[in-house]
Scaffold this motif. Structure first.
Motif, PDB file in Angstrom:
ATOM      1  N   ALA A  55       0.851  -1.192   0.000  1.00  0.00           N
ATOM      2  CA  ALA A  55       0.000   0.000   0.000  1.00  0.00           C
ATOM      3  C   ALA A  55       0.886   1.241   0.000  1.00  0.00           C
ATOM      4  CB  ALA A  55      -0.929   0.019   1.209  1.00  0.00           C
ATOM      5  N   GLY A  56       0.499   2.225  -0.789  1.00  0.00           N
ATOM      6  CA  GLY A  56       1.200   3.498  -0.813  1.00  0.00           C
ATOM      7  C   GLY A  56       2.259   3.654  -1.874  1.00  0.00           C
ATOM      8  N   LEU A  57       2.389   2.689  -2.766  1.00  0.00           N
ATOM      9  CA  LEU A  57       3.447   2.761  -3.769  1.00  0.00           C
ATOM     10  C   LEU A  57       3.322   3.995  -4.679  1.00  0.00           C
ATOM     11  CD1 LEU A  57       5.962   1.156  -4.443  1.00  0.00           C
ATOM     12  CD2 LEU A  57       4.621  -0.176  -6.090  1.00  0.00           C
ATOM     13  N   LEU A 113       2.174   2.451   5.423  1.00  0.00           N
ATOM     14  CA  LEU A 113       0.902   2.029   4.828  1.00  0.00           C
ATOM     15  C   LEU A 113       0.910   0.542   4.499  1.00  0.00           C
ATOM     16  CD1 LEU A 113       0.060   5.075   2.538  1.00  0.00           C
ATOM     17  CD2 LEU A 113      -0.612   4.647   4.908  1.00  0.00           C
ATOM     18  N   THR A 114       2.034   0.027   4.053  1.00  0.00           N
ATOM     19  CA  THR A 114       2.136  -1.409   3.780  1.00  0.00           C
ATOM     20  C   THR A 114       2.009  -2.210   5.074  1.00  0.00           C
ATOM     21  OG1 THR A 114       3.431  -1.087   1.763  1.00  0.00           O
ATOM     22  CG2 THR A 114       3.647  -3.219   2.861  1.00  0.00           C
ATOM     23  N   GLY A 115       2.575  -1.695   6.156  1.00  0.00           N
ATOM     24  CA  GLY A 115       2.417  -2.367   7.442  1.00  0.00           C
ATOM     25  C   GLY A 115       0.955  -2.474   7.846  1.00  0.00           C
ATOM     26  N   ILE A 116       0.201  -1.403   7.634  1.00  0.00           N
ATOM     27  CA  ILE A 116      -1.227  -1.427   7.952  1.00  0.00           C
ATOM     28  C   ILE A 116      -1.960  -2.423   7.062  1.00  0.00           C
ATOM     29  CG2 ILE A 116      -3.358  -0.057   7.811  1.00  0.00           C
ATOM     30  CD1 ILE A 116      -1.690   2.356   8.739  1.00  0.00           C
ATOM     31  N   ALA A 117      -1.702  -2.382   5.759  1.00  0.00           N
ATOM     32  CA  ALA A 117      -2.379  -3.300   4.837  1.00  0.00           C
ATOM     33  C   ALA A 117      -2.050  -4.751   5.157  1.00  0.00           C
ATOM     34  CB  ALA A 117      -1.980  -2.971   3.397  1.00  0.00           C
ATOM     35  N   THR A 118      -0.815  -5.006   5.540  1.00  0.00           N
ATOM     36  CA  THR A 118      -0.390  -6.377   5.838  1.00  0.00           C
ATOM     37  C   THR A 118      -1.075  -6.904   7.093  1.00  0.00           C
ATOM     38  OG1 THR A 118       1.750  -5.935   4.789  1.00  0.00           O
ATOM     39  CG2 THR A 118       1.624  -7.835   6.258  1.00  0.00           C
ATOM     40  N   LEU A 119      -1.114  -6.094   8.145  1.00  0.00           N
ATOM     41  CA  LEU A 119      -1.795  -6.527   9.370  1.00  0.00           C
ATOM     42  C   LEU A 119      -3.293  -6.679   9.129  1.00  0.00           C
ATOM     43  CD1 LEU A 119      -1.573  -7.214  12.360  1.00  0.00           C
ATOM     44  CD2 LEU A 119      -1.865  -4.773  12.869  1.00  0.00           C
ATOM     45  N   THR A 120      -3.858  -5.783   8.360  1.00  0.00           N
ATOM     46  CA  THR A 120      -5.289  -5.883   8.040  1.00  0.00           C
ATOM     47  C   THR A 120      -5.599  -7.196   7.353  1.00  0.00           C
ATOM     48  OG1 THR A 120      -5.491  -3.473   7.841  1.00  0.00           O
ATOM     49  CG2 THR A 120      -7.185  -4.809   6.769  1.00  0.00           C
ATOM     50  N   ARG A 121      -4.754  -7.580   6.387  1.00  0.00           N
ATOM     51  CA  ARG A 121      -4.998  -8.841   5.663  1.00  0.00           C
ATOM     52  C   ARG A 121      -4.947 -10.030   6.621  1.00  0.00           C
ATOM     53  NH1 ARG A 121      -4.362 -10.137   0.279  1.00  0.00           N
ATOM     54  NH2 ARG A 121      -5.030  -7.947   0.046  1.00  0.00           N
ATOM     55  N   ALA A 122      -4.094  -9.989   7.627  1.00  0.00           N
ATOM     56  CA  ALA A 122      -4.030 -11.081   8.601  1.00  0.00           C
ATOM     57  C   ALA A 122      -5.364 -11.214   9.340  1.00  0.00           C
ATOM     58  CB  ALA A 122      -2.890 -10.843   9.586  1.00  0.00           C
ATOM     59  N   TYR A 123      -5.975 -10.089   9.683  1.00  0.00           N
ATOM     60  CA  TYR A 123      -7.282 -10.128  10.350  1.00  0.00           C
ATOM     61  C   TYR A 123      -8.371 -10.617   9.398  1.00  0.00           C
ATOM     62  CZ  TYR A 123      -5.872  -7.939  14.747  1.00  0.00           C
ATOM     63  OH  TYR A 123      -5.319  -7.693  15.986  1.00  0.00           O
ATOM     64  N   VAL A 124      -8.329 -10.151   8.168  1.00  0.00           N
ATOM     65  CA  VAL A 124      -9.313 -10.602   7.175  1.00  0.00           C
ATOM     66  C   VAL A 124      -9.202 -12.103   6.963  1.00  0.00           C
ATOM     67  CG1 VAL A 124      -9.961 -10.460   4.733  1.00  0.00           C
ATOM     68  CG2 VAL A 124      -9.485  -8.364   6.021  1.00  0.00           C
ATOM     69  N   ASP A 125      -7.988 -12.601   6.845  1.00  0.00           N
ATOM     70  CA  ASP A 125      -7.783 -14.037   6.654  1.00  0.00           C
ATOM     71  C   ASP A 125      -8.274 -14.830   7.866  1.00  0.00           C
ATOM     72  OD1 ASP A 125      -6.646 -13.548   4.189  1.00  0.00           O
ATOM     73  OD2 ASP A 125      -4.577 -13.804   4.860  1.00  0.00           O
ATOM     74  N   ALA A 126      -8.129 -14.260   9.061  1.00  0.00           N
ATOM     75  CA  ALA A 126      -8.517 -14.969  10.281  1.00  0.00           C
ATOM     76  C   ALA A 126     -10.018 -15.203  10.369  1.00  0.00           C
ATOM     77  CB  ALA A 126      -8.025 -14.211  11.509  1.00  0.00           C
ATOM     78  N   ILE A 127     -10.820 -14.352   9.706  1.00  0.00           N
ATOM     79  CA  ILE A 127     -12.278 -14.518   9.780  1.00  0.00           C
ATOM     80  C   ILE A 127     -12.868 -15.034   8.461  1.00  0.00           C
ATOM     81  CG2 ILE A 127     -12.530 -12.808  11.603  1.00  0.00           C
ATOM     82  CD1 ILE A 127     -13.483 -10.795   9.514  1.00  0.00           C
ATOM     83  N   HIS A 128     -11.998 -15.454   7.567  1.00  0.00           N
ATOM     84  CA  HIS A 128     -12.475 -15.945   6.270  1.00  0.00           C
ATOM     85  C   HIS A 128     -13.486 -17.081   6.448  1.00  0.00           C
ATOM     86  CE1 HIS A 128     -12.436 -16.991   2.046  1.00  0.00           C
ATOM     87  NE2 HIS A 128     -12.213 -18.239   2.377  1.00  0.00           N
TER      88      HIS A 128
END
Length: 281
Positions: A55-57, A113-128
């Motif tokens: 994120a943020g590139l 921003l990449t750190g935020i996107a990466t942690l967010t994806r971990a939460y999204v994956d956890a509730i898949h």
């Protein structure tokens, strides 16, 4: 993504200029000016040493272009991409002084921003597979909310309200001052407000909140057993949102209670910066 970066409510030019001004001060990059010839060119690669969601590139490109409009880029990755450690994100050919001057501003932004996107994806994956939807919150750094909420979207979250004026949320302090859940909701209704979210922290607050016309209930700091009771009591009459005490160890159990949404402040408030570097190529 090499086209101009546009987000509602975000002034890209002002952000780039103020960030560079903070780093340059009044004297500019004295080191680069002293040791790098004015016409020297630098070829570099921006790469991640971590597994990341990017994120943020486009902001990195904007920082470099602000100092070298003729810089050339080979965009290897795009925002939202999930990449393994060691992946190249961007290859750059630019004036060496300009690139070295813009480097820290560009990297700080992309790392954050990449750190935020990466942690967010971990939460999204956890509730898949549970059907629950991950929401971000207003727990963001002052001045960076638009960017940080953009990063959570790149990670797969849904944005909650951006500002106090684009959503109505009656929280515990509102309730305490107003004289109770029902009084607070009725006051909001009388003011012509709609889509009213009401925070409740006990089961006995649910019936009066619903009777007064709450449109959504935020179930605050309830463990999974109480959340199940709350979801059963509400019985689909309004959407539900779990909040408080949510982390990667607890979110799956919370999602499995049947709540509609789960809001997590940690994805913006506590995300570590991604390990991304810019190296001579």
């Amino acid at each position: 993504m090499t086209e101009p970066f546009a987000l509602a409510g975000f002034d890209l030019d002002a952000f780039i200029q103020s960030t560079l001004a903070e780093d340059l001060g009044t004297g500019g990059d004295r080191t680069s000016a002293a040791v790098i010839p004015a016409d020297a060119q630098l070829h570099a690669v921006m790469a991640s040493r971590d597994e990341v969601v990017v994120a943020g590139l486009p902001l990195a490109l904007a920082f470099i272009r602000a100092l070298d409009p003729d810089a050339h880029f080979e965009v290897v990755a795009h925002d939202g991409d999930h990449l393994p450690a060691g992946s190249a994100l961007l290859r750059i050919s630019a004036n060496a002084r300009a690139l070295l001057t813009a480097e820290r501003s560009a990297l700080n932004t992309v790392q954050h921003l990449t750190g935020i996107a990466t942690l967010t994806r971990a939460y999204v994956d956890a509730i898949h597979g549970t059907g629950a939807i991950l929401l971000d919150t207003r727990k963001t750094l002052p001045g960076l909310r638009v960017l940080e909420k953009y990063a959570t979207r790149m990670g797969g979250a849904t944005n909650h309200r951006m500002r106090l004026d684009d959503g109505v949320m009656i929280k515990d302090n509102h309730i305490a001052v107003a004289g109770g859940v029902e009084a607070a909701v009725r006051a909001a209704k009388a003011a012509g407000l709609h889509d009213i979210v009401v925070e409740v922290d006990s089961l006995d607050q649910i019936p009066p909140a619903l009777a007064a016309g709450a449109d959504r209930l935020l179930l605050d700091n309830m463990g999974p057993p109480m959340l199940r009771e709350a979801v059963a009591l509400i019985a689909g009459r309004v959407p539900t949102e779990a909040s408080g005490g949510v982390n990667l160890n607890t979110i799956r159990a919370i999602a499995e209670t049947g709540v509609t949404y789960i809001s997590v402040g940690r994805i913006t408030q506590s995300a570590p910066a991604a390990d991304i570097g810019l190296d001579f190529a």
